[in-house]
Design a protein around this motif. Sequence first.
Motif, PDB file in Angstrom:
ATOM      1  N   ASP A 193      16.413 -14.497  18.189  1.00  0.00           N
ATOM      2  CA  ASP A 193      16.688 -12.167  17.993  1.00  0.00           C
ATOM      3  C   ASP A 193      17.388 -11.506  18.487  1.00  0.00           C
ATOM      4  O   ASP A 193      17.822 -12.112  19.700  1.00  0.00           O
ATOM      5  N   THR A 202      12.886  -8.190  12.459  1.00  0.00           N
ATOM      6  CA  THR A 202      12.844  -9.442  12.213  1.00  0.00           C
ATOM      7  C   THR A 202      13.650 -10.329  11.354  1.00  0.00           C
ATOM      8  O   THR A 202      14.039 -11.465  11.025  1.00  0.00           O
ATOM      9  N   VAL A 257      17.664 -11.877  12.273  1.00  0.00           N
ATOM     10  CA  VAL A 257      17.855 -13.120  13.392  1.00  0.00           C
ATOM     11  C   VAL A 257      19.199 -14.217  12.923  1.00  0.00           C
ATOM     12  O   VAL A 257      19.335 -14.058  12.151  1.00  0.00           O
ATOM     13  N   LYS A 262      13.665  -4.399  20.557  1.00  0.00           N
ATOM     14  CA  LYS A 262      14.139  -5.434  19.395  1.00  0.00           C
ATOM     15  C   LYS A 262      14.070  -4.607  17.919  1.00  0.00           C
ATOM     16  O   LYS A 262      13.852  -4.490  17.717  1.00  0.00           O
TER      17      LYS A 262
END
Length: 156
Positions: A145, A133, A136, A130
């Motif tokens: 995401d 954050t 996005v 990932k």
Amino acid sequence: MNFNKITKKFIGVFIIIIIGIFINKIVIRPVEVEIKNLEIKKEKTITNEQKEEIKCKKENDDLVLKIENEFSKFIDVLYINKFLEWDENNNEFTNIELKVSGSIEDLFELNDEIKKIKGNNSIQNIQINKKNTNNVEIKDEIKVDIIECIMTLRVG
């Protein structure tokens, strides 16, 4: 018949030239022609193994271009690496390492595209990371995401 020295030398040189021409016509020329014919035949003769190797190389090179062209339509392709490996029976096969970035839905589409491009591909390894954050993407007012995926495909 009395010949003077110059005439005798001329006749001797003439006889040597005639003998040289006959040797060239009778011995050397046919050998050169046979060598040339064998070289032409050698160039035309390609074994089935060589044909398969050439075909496989072209397919693998085309496959990398296909992957890049098809996947970049809906996902960011960060890099594609192609490398050779050998199995325990010393058989050569090609792996393609692919790093892409996008939403998880796009990655599911990626699996379908792999099947379309080369149906017998097998995914060897997948590593999903990932991203930050902060990174996005907003799609239809839903936050999505962005993830990065590194996968290895075995292509032959």
